[in-house]
Design a protein around this motif. Structure first.
Motif, PDB file in Angstrom:
ATOM      1  N   TYR A 134       0.859  -1.175   0.000  1.00 57.41           N
ATOM      2  CA  TYR A 134       0.000   0.000   0.000  1.00 57.41           C
ATOM      3  C   TYR A 134       0.901   1.234   0.000  1.00 57.41           C
ATOM      4  O   TYR A 134       1.372   1.677   1.039  1.00 57.41           O
ATOM      5  CB  TYR A 134      -0.922  -0.008   1.229  1.00 57.41           C
ATOM      6  N   GLY A 135       1.176   1.741  -1.177  1.00 60.42           N
ATOM      7  CA  GLY A 135       2.067   2.883  -1.306  1.00 60.42           C
ATOM      8  C   GLY A 135       2.252   3.225  -2.768  1.00 60.42           C
ATOM      9  O   GLY A 135       1.659   2.610  -3.657  1.00 60.42           O
ATOM     10  N   CYS A 136       3.118   4.177  -3.036  1.00 60.43           N
ATOM     11  CA  CYS A 136       3.275   4.695  -4.402  1.00 60.43           C
ATOM     12  C   CYS A 136       3.995   3.719  -5.320  1.00 60.43           C
ATOM     13  O   CYS A 136       3.712   3.638  -6.501  1.00 60.43           O
ATOM     14  CB  CYS A 136       4.030   6.029  -4.355  1.00 60.43           C
ATOM     15  N   MET A 137       4.996   3.049  -4.834  1.00 61.66           N
ATOM     16  CA  MET A 137       5.690   1.942  -5.486  1.00 61.66           C
ATOM     17  C   MET A 137       6.129   2.283  -6.914  1.00 61.66           C
ATOM     18  O   MET A 137       6.902   3.204  -7.121  1.00 61.66           O
ATOM     19  CB  MET A 137       4.844   0.675  -5.378  1.00 61.66           C
ATOM     20  N   THR A 138       5.627   1.577  -7.929  1.00 59.29           N
ATOM     21  CA  THR A 138       6.142   1.741  -9.293  1.00 59.29           C
ATOM     22  C   THR A 138       5.996   3.169  -9.802  1.00 59.29           C
ATOM     23  O   THR A 138       6.842   3.660 -10.558  1.00 59.29           O
ATOM     24  CB  THR A 138       5.430   0.769 -10.244  1.00 59.29           C
ATOM     25  N   CYS A 139       4.947   3.872  -9.382  1.00 57.36           N
ATOM     26  CA  CYS A 139       4.690   5.225  -9.880  1.00 57.36           C
ATOM     27  C   CYS A 139       5.838   6.173  -9.571  1.00 57.36           C
ATOM     28  O   CYS A 139       6.082   7.123 -10.311  1.00 57.36           O
ATOM     29  CB  CYS A 139       3.390   5.757  -9.290  1.00 57.36           C
TER      30      CYS A 139
END
Length: 859
Positions: A501-506
């Motif tokens: 649950y987070g921005c990760m790949t973006c």
């Protein structure tokens, strides 16, 4: 002084005399009803905070007279109701607050007086990476690694939440800042000790504008500006022009909110809205849900505006009810906004205010589309994707070109993965990520993706196992409705398991690709592709090995993952063959709008939101078990590679130091147009051959322990070494893209940090030459702090992004701009000169003044 507008205060309800508001209708000024709704929010703030010191009566009059003053470059103060931060930008802000306390103590003051005055929420969402995917335990494994890598940072933030007043921390694993803001943190209307006023904010992330979709005025600022607001200072802003964006018609049943926002982004880029507010109106607005509006507002930075505002209407009120806000609060929100003239009925044209300019979009003309391969404003219709990509292959290096020789366009490279043979080509998809608050906040596109996955699995379609697929929702609510609606198992079968649950790949936290995939890409010099439902696709951002990256709706992310390539025409080419040997086309598995809406009505319910957010601050046991220091002054650990006391306040004195000329400065870098904060600020993974890697290695760390630059923003030594470390940086001193420069006195090619260090050790000043739109992209304080630590005293550019220019000023770097019609090429500047910048005495300095620069050849 007392507020000269105190007479405007009156009870919202006569039966509750202690519940009051500033009634701007009592100004008895016809101009108020003609103001754009976004400007009315600025006006209310100025009136409520008017003290004739920081906010003056003349500021109120300037805002009220917006129809005239918008053209006069008038500056006005704005005091937002709150500040929001994410952890990448929040950690350095808390580090600065901790260092301020140390500095105040050294100067003989009371360090405990250093606290945020303005309420601040910090959401930890930028730390988690896609290290594991396509496993049942991907989420658990990624979260465990997140804590392993970031324990020091998290302990520090937990200390900050306890040491500083007025600061709330939302723990990791809760979701993405802007989605949490939309679904939970947004007040829409504040009730402070019985005084009602509009919610408003600034945030240390450029996509703070997402909240504009709910009718809460907000935008992104640099960490330096945010810290000033947290300390009680208003933002000084030029009173903006307001572009009225009229929406008409209804979207086609195959069109998603992503398609609409990518269309709006390209359109407003063409209109030119940099530094302006955009305010949406017209009958088409009623066709959009709050999630749709928030998607459009989220990408405001991509079309260059400061804010993208949808005033509150009945759809907004229903959203507050849907997301579990308390009923009595929702009632006073509507009552206050109606009384204050801030509530909108988009069907009532008499409410349409005056705008600087009106532009229109007929929603029925929007078609399914993506954006790329290198910029979010480069919209491509899905029907044109194959031909557009193939034209980009051979085009010269640039935003729409990769300069691949014609004879190599159809090259293929075979490789082995998990004991099976595959092949890659130009256009092969290697990353497919449903990510980013831009889209995961929108149940219609998320459920659309889930239903498409269900149809695809039932049709016998699969995704190749080497493609790095992932699903990173912006809040726990998404998982609830995907699970309860029954589509989660189908997403998992195609590889789209929840990975965090987070921005990760973006934001580039895409994690590693399989080694055999990287080797194949490198061997064939292939233009591999990432497809993501994010908001940014600048070069080098998503992954170092995906030279082409396309923004797409979540259903299209899955479609391209199944296809395995961007070089497909969905109209004429099938996604695959089913068990009966029949071709399966995208149109065969694409869910209808009615199907999606029926599922959404049934499964996206208020109880979900209440259950998720009632326990959001305590649900993460790893966070709960963290032990943090309890001292009011932070006990800096000299061995820490994450948290380090910065040097910014080391030489702080009680008296101001006068400005002096910058003499005989060398040019550290000679850059071109559209240098983004992704090029400047350290971001993504730390390359093993970089100055930052050498620093960490000397501290005893192995490459596995390097973590990302974003996670180390609390350590200035790492960040200085990572400034301008983007592998796609093009420095005119060097003939290729690389984080290198020429040390002019020795003519040696060096890493940028190493060259800067040599200049600093020799006592030599530095400047930077660049072109148009310097500093565009996400607002990042390290894009200004980093150059400051490299010894850069001034930047000479053709134009700047607004937030970045402000941050340069905050760090004491002079943002110089060529006179109209001039640039380095026109003036014959190669960068291999010495520059002396003559700075007037402090009493004569003012923004926008002309200064003299003397140039001479390097001996």
């Amino acid at each position: 002084m007392s507020n000269p507008f105190q007479h405007l205060v009156e009870p919202l309800n006569p039966a509750e005399p202690k519940k009051t508001f500033f009634n701007l209708h009592k100004l008895n000024d016809t101009r108020y009803a003609r103001l754009p709704f976004s400007i009315r929010v600025l006006l209310e703030s100025a009136i409520r905070n008017c003290d004739e010191f920081l906010v003056k009566s003349k500021d109120v009059n300037n805002i009220l007279n917006w129809k005239v003053t918008q053209y006069e470059n008038v500056e006005v103060p704005f005091r937002p109701a709150r500040v929001i931060l994410q952890d990448f930008t929040g950690v350095p802000a808390v580090v600065d607050f901790a260092a301020m306390r140390d500095a105040v103590k050294r100067l003989g003051g009371d360090p405990e007086k250093i606290n945020p005055v303005c309420p601040a929420d910090l959401v930890i969402d930028h730390s988690i990476q896609v290290d594991f995917n396509r496993r049942e335990d991907s989420l658990q494994k990624n979260q465990e690694l997140e804590f392993e890598r970031n324990r020091e940072r998290f302990e520090f933030l937990k200390w900050g939440s306890q040491a500083f007043q007025n600061m709330r921390i939302i723990p990791p694993g809760s979701g993405i800042i802007h989605q949490v803001n939309l679904e939970y943190l947004a007040r829409v209307v504040f009730d402070q000790d019985g005084l009602y006023y509009p919610d408003s904010l600034v945030g240390t992330d450029s996509h703070t504008t997402m909240i504009d979709g709910l009718g809460v005025l907000g935008w992104g600022v640099g960490g330096i500006e945010a810290e000033a607001v947290m300390l009680g200072q208003p933002i000084s802003m030029v009173l903006p022009e307001v572009i009225g964006y009229k929406l008409m018609g209804s979207p086609h049943h195959l069109v998603t909110s992503t398609d609409i926002v990518l269309t709006v982004t390209k359109h407003l880029r063409q209109v030119g809205v940099v530094g302006k507010f955009v305010e949406f109106f017209g009958p088409g607005v009623a066709q959009l849900s709050i999630a749709d509006r928030a998607t459009i507002s989220n990408m405001c930075p991509e079309y260059g505006a400061t804010a993208a505002f949808f005033p509150v209407d009945l759809v907004s009120i229903r959203y507050l009810q849907q997301t579990g806000r308390e009923e009595n609060k929702v009632k006073y929100i509507q009552k206050y906004l109606e009384a204050a003239g801030l509530f909108r009925d988009f069907s009532n044209t008499e409410q349409d205010p005056d705008f600087t300019q009106v532009v229109e979009l007929d929603l029925s003309t929007v078609v399914p589309c993506c954006s790329g391969p290198k910029r979010p404003q480069d919209k491509v219709a899905v029907s044109d994707m194959r031909t557009d990509f193939e034209s980009c292959l051979g085009a010269k290096q640039g935003f729409k070109g990769f300069h691949i020789p014609q004879g190599h366009h159809n090259d293929k490279v075979k490789f082995c993965y998990n004991d099976a043979d595959y092949e890659l080509a130009h256009g092969s998809v290697v990353i497919a990520a449903i990510t980013s608050c831009t889209n995961t906040s929108n149940p219609s596109v998320m459920l659309g993706a889930g239903l498409l996955a269900k149809n695809a699995v039932e049709a016998g379609l699969t995704v190749k196992p080497y493609i790095k697929t992932s699903l990173s929702p912006g809040s726990g609510v998404v998982t609830y409705y995907l699970r309860d609606s029954g589509v989660m198992p189908y997403l998992s079968q195609l590889g789209f398991d929840v990975v965090g649950y987070g921005c990760m790949t973006c934001i580039g936290n895409s994690g590693p690709l399989p080694e055999s995939v990287v080797e194949a890409i490198t061997q064939g010099d292939l233009v591999a592709v990432g497809v993501l439902s994010g908001n940014r696709n600048f070069e080098g951002r998503v992954h170092p090995n995906t030279r082409a990256n396309y923004l797409a709706s979540p259903p299209l992310v899955i479609a391209y993952a199944i296809a395995g390539t961007i070089r497909i025409d969905f109209e004429t080419e099938p996604l695959g063959i089913n068990a009966d040997g029949k071709p399966v086309f995208l149109r065969d598995i694409w869910p209808t709008r009615d199907e999606i809406q029926a599922v959404e009505r049934k499964y996206v319910i208020p109880g979900m939101f209440k259950e998720v957010y009632e326990k959001i601050e305590k649900v993460n046991e790893s966070w709960n078990n963290l032990k943090a220091p309890t001292d009011q002054l932070y006990p800096w650990d000299p061995n820490s590679t994450y948290i380090k006391s910065p040097p910014f306040f080391d030489n702080l004195t009680m008296e101001l130091v006068p400005s002096t000329p910058i003499t005989d400065a060398y040019v550290l870098l000679n850059l071109g147009d559209s240098v983004t904060t992704d090029h400047i600020s350290p971001a993504g993974n730390i390359a093993r051959n970089s100055p930052a890697a050498r620093y960490l290695t000397n501290k005893g760390l192995t490459p596995r322990e390097f973590n990302s630059y974003g996670s180390r923003r609390g350590n200035d030594a790492v960040m200085a070494r990572g400034t301008f470390a983007n592998i796609r940086l093009f420095n005119k001193f060097i003939t290729k893209q690389a984080p290198l420069t020429i040390h002019l006195p020795s003519n040696e090619t060096l890493d940028i940090f190493d060259a800067a260090e040599r200049y600093i050790q020799a006592g030599q000043n530095l400047i930077l030459l660049t072109g148009k739109e310097y500093g565009s992209g996400s607002s990042r304080d390290w894009a200004a702090k980093g150059p400051f630590l490299l010894g850069i005293k001034a930047v000479l550019a053709e134009s700047y992004e607004r937030i970045h220019r402000s941050n340069l000023v905050g760090m004491g770097i002079i943002p110089l701009q060529y006179l109209p019609g001039e640039n380095a090429e026109a003036l014959g500047l190669s960068g291999q000169e010495l520059y002396t910048i003559l700075i007037p005495e402090d009493k004569d300095l003012r923004p926008g003044m002309n200064v003299e620069i003397k140039v001479k050849s390097v001996d």
